[in-house]
Design a protein around this motif. Structure first.
Motif, short mmCIF file in Angstrom:
data_model
loop_
_atom_site.label_atom_id
_atom_site.label_comp_id
_atom_site.label_asym_id
_atom_site.label_seq_id
_atom_site.Cartn_x
_atom_site.Cartn_y
_atom_site.Cartn_z
N LEU A 1 0.83 -1.20 0.00
CA LEU A 1 0.00 0.00 0.00
C LEU A 1 0.87 1.25 0.00
CD1 LEU A 1 -2.87 1.22 0.31
CD2 LEU A 1 -2.56 1.06 2.78
N ALA A 2 0.50 2.22 -0.82
CA ALA A 2 1.18 3.52 -0.85
C ALA A 2 0.12 4.60 -1.04
CB ALA A 2 2.21 3.57 -1.97
N LEU A 3 0.16 5.61 -0.18
CA LEU A 3 -0.84 6.67 -0.21
C LEU A 3 -0.27 7.99 -0.71
CD1 LEU A 3 -2.38 5.96 3.32
CD2 LEU A 3 -3.23 5.16 1.12
N THR A 4 1.01 8.00 -1.05
CA THR A 4 1.67 9.26 -1.41
C THR A 4 2.05 9.29 -2.89
OG1 THR A 4 3.76 8.28 -0.70
CG2 THR A 4 2.62 9.68 0.88
N THR A 5 2.13 10.50 -3.41
CA THR A 5 2.64 10.71 -4.77
C THR A 5 4.17 10.74 -4.72
OG1 THR A 5 2.66 13.11 -4.55
CG2 THR A 5 0.60 12.08 -5.31
N ILE A 6 4.80 10.73 -5.88
CA ILE A 6 6.26 10.80 -5.95
C ILE A 6 6.75 12.11 -5.32
CG2 ILE A 6 8.24 10.98 -7.51
CD1 ILE A 6 6.73 9.13 -9.44
N ALA A 7 6.05 13.20 -5.59
CA ALA A 7 6.45 14.49 -5.03
C ALA A 7 6.33 14.49 -3.51
CB ALA A 7 5.59 15.61 -5.63
N GLU A 8 5.24 13.90 -3.01
CA GLU A 8 5.05 13.84 -1.55
C GLU A 8 6.11 12.97 -0.90
OE1 GLU A 8 0.20 14.44 -1.12
OE2 GLU A 8 1.01 12.46 -1.58
#
Length: 934
Positions: free
Chosen positions: A325-332
């Motif tokens: 699971l990943a909830l973040t964007t690359i920038a975040e």
């Protein structure tokens, strides 16, 4: 006393001129004040003290900020007090951002920044200590803001708040900020009595409406049949909201397969319910990753998920990482990484692994984290910062997060409605539910908040609705005189006036008001007791007498079991300590390791944990908890020089030697060896007598005996509770001053107080008593008693650091292990001295009818001793169950006590020097670091 609504109407009619600075403050905010904020600020401007009781997130702190604004405007000082250091640190940062670092200070016991500033943020204990020391810092003090004042109900530290409120000068305005409590009028009445004019402002309105749900499988189902928010349910007593019938059906059937009414999508991404609809089969539980995905799909992130277990919080993060699971964007993720790297560069590289840095980093990069007391403080600060910035989307937290730290979320999830309180598993109260779910809904960001309870097999929707329908809880005083407090009061005011001051406490105020309700409870319980007695009546004999025998036998067997457990642990520990390298042993216990050879010894801790190689070539560490009884050496082989066990060939060769030695020795034993541990002769004789008396009793042969016994157990428990209530009623009058007299008696027994005589007119404080006045903490008198023996005078700094921890630390779990070996002879002498003095003190307290002082605890002696000697964190924590955050928190408390001792006037010169050196040796690495100053 007028009602809040009447005072509000009167306040609206006051002329603008009386506001004194309010227009200017209002203009600086950039938003309109709510009615309760307006009323409270007007009260502060008029010179009144105020009590503001409002829900979490309602904006109470604006009132405190106006008091600070008034202080600066009129050239006076303002103190902002909080119950915990983390909240003090956060508030300090907020005020620095507003007023600049030159005008704001911070005092938290182990942190001093600009302590003479115009605005000082501090923990309440620091202010209490200032008042007793008559500190010059109190000069020009005009306002004290007491944030989270409902903390005075805390069992261990709540009394400090009442001390401060009682002792502040009359000209100091006190602004008390509280969560919504059901007895705000009572608490406000006490404030008015002890502080003078105090306005009570109560707001039960949440700025952000809160909707209630149950998550069944992966679906969000409304708790109530109607589309109502928390405000609508709680604010309208005559309105009874109906529980969603679908949930009621599920509870009755014990099933979760019915599709139910899915929560409507009120503005969330993608609408509600479709995540659950995609799931073909619903279970009673949903996995933590699936739960987060369901919340994300429903647009309910960021979310706080309350799990009442540290291990549960860490496990939740690990489960989410394993699921991918990943909830973040690359920038975040990049922004999170930059923040984490700043922290990593400031921590010792060798400590990162033992602190769990890399798993923590991985979770944060993916947008989720844990938050609990076992985390390093700087880790918690990073989690809080990233969550507020919207970079971390889900935080798995224990209830400690609910106290003050500013981390609002769009939704709050309650994994269970039961928690462990240190002694047993108990249900979450309505007040706790309110406090926890109150964080849902971010003001200025969300239009509504959402509270979610996860469905369990035994979930009762009506019980959840009951919690969700009650937002208030009573504020009850935990105040009682301590040894330190009693001496300080006696020193300043004399014994008789000190008694009078204590009678002004909120505890006594409540006691005087509560007797009618207590008497009503006794009458109700007496009726229930009569009913229980009738139900337990036995035609064969006196069942009360029989029930009493059963209870005595149960208590005796439990005590014998504890004795046996201690004996077993001691015998097992001794057998492990006697092992040598190369011994072949057979291990019977939970892990079933079988026959092994000892390859490494580890006796650096009081719990020996040798490393062994098993027959199947696995390397394992063995501790007391792994064994049913003492180990027996079967044979002995030689361990090759330089053996590490790292290579498969090394392990194969040694396992072959093990097999050969076993083949040449006697035949292997079948099953675990028999070890018999028994309690003391007195215990065994008592149990035998009670069992015989039980069997001989006429009721023992009754065919309905167990039915009678169940009623008897209920009768016994209710009778104990009722007798406690009767005792409270009988001792209600002057209860606090009576406790003060008992405390004074113990102080006299140990020659800290000299009783009053005709010549002197009042009690006199001895030199030892004057020193005790400077020692604060739960073991204040015990610490002083040990100090007065001189046992600490010749200690080195590291010895002193280790020993002082025994007078600070309290293990989270009871340990019945054997007495530990101490680092040095001096520490051993001081430890034995402390145990003996504690025994004398607890006897004196029992005779005086006082609660027993907590016994000294050796669990932190070795870790702090090693740390003070310069060992790394891994070495210090080896053999313990301490988390990195626990170690840092306790280390700072050790620093606090050492600092107190160092500042005692006329202290032994060598001891004072060792105290200061010990502080410097502990305050390094992770213990020294704080985001507040860096």
């Amino acid at each position: 006393m007028s009602m809040p609504a009447e005072r509000f109407d009167a306040a609206k009619n006051q002329p603008e001129e009386s506001e004194s600075g309010l227009p200017e403050f209002r203009a600086s905010l950039g938003f309109d004040l709510d009615p309760f904020q307006e009323e409270a600020c007007r009260a502060v401007a008029s010179g009144s003290g105020v009590l503001v009781a409002a829900p979490t997130g309602a904006g109470k702190t604006v009132v405190g900020e106006f008091a600070i604004f008034q202080a600066l405007r009129t050239g006076r000082k303002a103190f902002y007090t909080t119950p915990i250091k983390a909240l003090s640190n956060q508030k300090y940062s907020d005020l620095v951002a507003t007023y600049g670092p030159e005008r704001v200070g911070l005092l938290t016991g182990d942190m001093t920044i600009n302590g003479e500033a115009e605005i000082v943020v501090m923990t309440t204990e620091v202010l209490r200590n200032m008042l007793y020391a008559d500190s010059d810092t109190l000069d020009s003090l005009g306002y004290v803001v007491m944030d989270e004042v409902h903390y005075l109900a805390d069992k261990f530290r709540g009394a400090v708040w009442e001390e401060v409120i009682i002792h502040l000068r009359e000209d100091v305005q006190v602004i008390s900020l509280s969560a919504t409590v059901s007895n705000a009028e009572e608490f406000g009445g006490w404030l008015d009595a002890v502080r003078g004019d105090t306005r009570i402002i109560v707001s039960e309105h949440r700025p952000i409406p809160l909707f209630q749900h149950v998550m069944v499988g992966g679906r969000l189902v409304d708790l109530f049949a109607e589309d109502v928010s928390f405000d609508q349910v709680a604010d309208t007593p005559e309105r009874v909201a109906e529980v969603n019938p679908e949930l009621t059906k599920m509870a009755h059937r014990g099933l979760t397969g019915s599709r139910g009414r899915v929560q409507r999508g009120r503005g969330r991404r993608g609408g509600g319910g479709t995540w659950g609809e995609k799931r073909e089969q619903m279970g009673t539980r949903v996995s933590r990753p699936d739960m987060i995905m369901a919340l994300d799909h429903a647009g309910l992130l960021p979310s706080l998920v309350f799990i009442f277990s540290r291990n549960g919080c860490d496990a939740a993060v690990a489960q989410c990482v394993r699921s991918g699971l990943a909830l973040t964007t690359i920038a975040e993720s990049t922004e999170i990484e930059q923040t984490i790297d700043i922290v990593a560069h400031k921590l010792p590289p060798d400590d990162l692994e033992v602190l769990g840095f890399w798993p923590w980093r991985e979770g944060l990069m993916r947008g989720f984290a844990a938050h609990h007391a076992g985390l390093l403080p700087i880790f918690k600060e990073v989690v809080e910062d990233l969550f507020v910035r919207g970079l971390v989307k889900a935080v798995f937290a224990t209830e400690t997060l609910a106290l003050g730290v500013n981390m609002p979320a769009r939704s709050v999830v309650m994994e269970k409605l039961e928690k462990f309180n240190g002694e047993s598993h108990v249900s979450v109260t309505a007040g706790e539910y309110t406090q926890l779910t109150g964080r849902a809904g971010r003001r200025g960001i969300d239009v509504e908040g959402h509270a979610v309870v996860l469905w369990q097999q035994d979930t009762d929707p009506a019980a959840i609705a009951g919690l969700a329908s009650k937002r208030t809880y009573p504020l009850n005083s935990s105040f009682r005189p301590t040894y330190n407090m009693s001496l300080n009061l006696t020193s300043q005011f004399g014994r008789e006036r000190a008694r009078g001051i204590l009678e002004t406490s909120f505890a006594q105020f409540q006691a005087d008001r509560s007797v009618v309700g207590m008497a009503r409870q006794v009458r109700s319980r007496e009726e229930s007791l009569a009913g229980y007695a009738k139900s337990m009546t036995c035609h064969m004999g006196d069942f009360k007498e029989y029930a009493a025998l059963r209870e005595q036998l149960s208590v005796a067997e439990k005590e014998a079991s504890k004795t046996i457990s201690r004996l077993r642990r001691s015998a097992v520990s001794e057998s492990l300590e006697s092992l040598t390298r190369g011994d072949i042993i057979e291990i019977h216990g939970a892990r079933k390791l079988g026959r092994c050879v000892v390859i490494e010894l580890d006796n650096s801790w009081h719990d020996p944990r040798p490393t062994v190689l098993t027959e199947d070539k696995h390397i394992r560490r063995v501790g007391v908890q792994d064994l049913n009884g003492p180990v027996e050496v079967i044979s002995q082989i030689r361990i090759p020089k330089g053996f590490t066990g790292r290579s498969p060939k090394e392990r194969r060769d040694l396992a072959a030697s093990l097999h050969n030695a076993l083949a040449e020795s006697r035949p292997p034993r079948r099953g675990a060896p028999e070890f018999t541990f028994s309690g003391s002769d007195e215990q065994e004789e008592l149990i035998v007598r009670l069992r015989a008396a039980l069997k001989a009793h006429p009721c023992h042969a009754c065919p309905e005996r167990e039915d009678h016994a169940r009623w008897g157990e209920r009768h016994s428990k209710l009778l104990r509770d009722t007798n406690k209530l009767r005792a409270q009623i009988s001792g209600r009058t002057n209860t606090i001053s009576k406790t003060f007299d008992r405390v004074a008696k113990v102080l006299e027994d140990f020659e800290y107080l000299v009783p009053a005589s005709d010549d002197l007119g009042q009690a006199q404080i001895t030199d030892a008593g004057q020193r005790l006045r400077r020692i604060y903490g739960e073991r204040d008198l015990l610490t002083s008693l040990v100090m007065e023996t001189g046992a600490m005078n010749e200690m080195t700094a590291e010895e002193l650091a280790g020993f002082i921890s025994a007078l600070v630390f309290q293990a989270r779990r009871e340990d019945h292990g054997p007495d530990p070996r101490m680092p040095t002879a001096k520490v051993q002498i001081a430890w034995e001295t402390s145990v003996n003095l504690w025994s004398r003190l607890s006897d004196a307290e029992a005779n005086a009818g006082l609660p027993e002082t907590v016994a000294p605890d050796s669990g932190l002696i070795w870790p702090i001793y090693k740390w003070a000697r310069g060992s790394d964190l891994r070495e210090c924590l080896r053999g313990t169950d301490l988390a990195g955050g626990d170690f840092v928190r306790w280390a700072k408390q050790v620093i606090d006590v050492l600092d107190q001792l160092a500042k005692i006037p006329d202290l032994n010169t060598g001891l004072a020097r060792s105290c200061n050196q010990a502080v410097q040796r502990i305050r390094r690495g992770v213990v020294a670091y704080s985001n507040v100053v860096d």
